[in-house]
Design a protein around this motif. Sequence first.
Motif, PDB file in Angstrom:
ATOM      1  N   MET A 177       0.849  -1.191   0.000  1.00 12.90           N
ATOM      2  CA  MET A 177       0.000   0.000   0.000  1.00 12.90           C
ATOM      3  C   MET A 177       0.881   1.237   0.000  1.00 12.90           C
ATOM      4  O   MET A 177       2.087   1.161   0.224  1.00 12.90           O
ATOM      5  N   SER A 178       0.253   2.369  -0.243  1.00 18.17           N
ATOM      6  CA  SER A 178       0.923   3.657  -0.111  1.00 18.17           C
ATOM      7  C   SER A 178       0.365   4.327   1.140  1.00 18.17           C
ATOM      8  O   SER A 178      -0.852   4.350   1.343  1.00 18.17           O
ATOM      9  N   LEU A 179       1.246   4.849   1.983  1.00 12.21           N
ATOM     10  CA  LEU A 179       0.853   5.508   3.230  1.00 12.21           C
ATOM     11  C   LEU A 179       1.340   6.955   3.214  1.00 12.21           C
ATOM     12  O   LEU A 179       2.492   7.219   2.872  1.00 12.21           O
ATOM     13  N   ARG A 180       0.460   7.884   3.595  1.00 16.00           N
ATOM     14  CA  ARG A 180       0.837   9.290   3.690  1.00 16.00           C
ATOM     15  C   ARG A 180       0.346   9.831   5.015  1.00 16.00           C
ATOM     16  O   ARG A 180      -0.854   9.883   5.282  1.00 16.00           O
ATOM     17  N   SER A 181       1.277  10.228   5.884  1.00 17.43           N
ATOM     18  CA  SER A 181       0.932  10.828   7.169  1.00 17.43           C
ATOM     19  C   SER A 181       0.344  12.205   6.906  1.00 17.43           C
ATOM     20  O   SER A 181       0.937  13.017   6.199  1.00 17.43           O
ATOM     21  N   LYS A 182      -0.820  12.470   7.484  1.00 19.32           N
ATOM     22  CA  LYS A 182      -1.551  13.679   7.140  1.00 19.32           C
ATOM     23  C   LYS A 182      -1.150  14.904   7.955  1.00 19.32           C
ATOM     24  O   LYS A 182      -1.059  15.995   7.424  1.00 19.32           O
TER      25      LYS A 182
END
Length: 194
Positions: free
Chosen positions: A79-84
């Motif tokens: 998956m791709s994870l992006r901390s907001k």
Amino acid sequence: MFLTTPLLSLACAAGGLVGTAALLAPGTALADHQHPGTASTHGSAKPVAKTKAQVAAVEVSGAWVRATVPGQSGTGGFMSLRSKDGPLQLVGFSTPVAGSAELHEMAMDGNVMRMRPVASLDLPAGQAVELKPGGHHLMLMSLKTPLKAGASVPVVLQLKTPEGRVLEQRVSVPVRSAAPVGTPVADTHEHHSH
């Protein structure tokens, strides 16, 4: 946490998950969760953070788990994870479909590509971090049942803040035979038994 009964594992494999839809809403954080009798879910002295319900700490996109064949004991999750809102670390994950779950990476050791567990993965604020074949990925081992394409796997991501609090975010991850179109794929590593 999730129940780990064979019945739930079979329901996961069939894509059912009857009666647990509210627990598996994609991209939601687990609110006020702490294991009974412990100060933490992950061995530290700091308690699990109490976050607002339905607020996701990371944006998850392109998630998938590689389908298996009967007798295959392990597979990978990507998956791709992006901390907001700020930097985080992915420090682990859990799923009821596997007896063991670890963060892994593929890396060259001399002239040989090797897979090894890693303790954490930095998630800089606002930057997409790819978990993909041939790189960092989720490793699901000691599978309780084969995972068939079209099913979904419940996963709880364990995320650590710079202050040391551990957040948990639940996602429902589809099982696929191959990466979704447009997903980076670095190799054809199959994640067989280890």
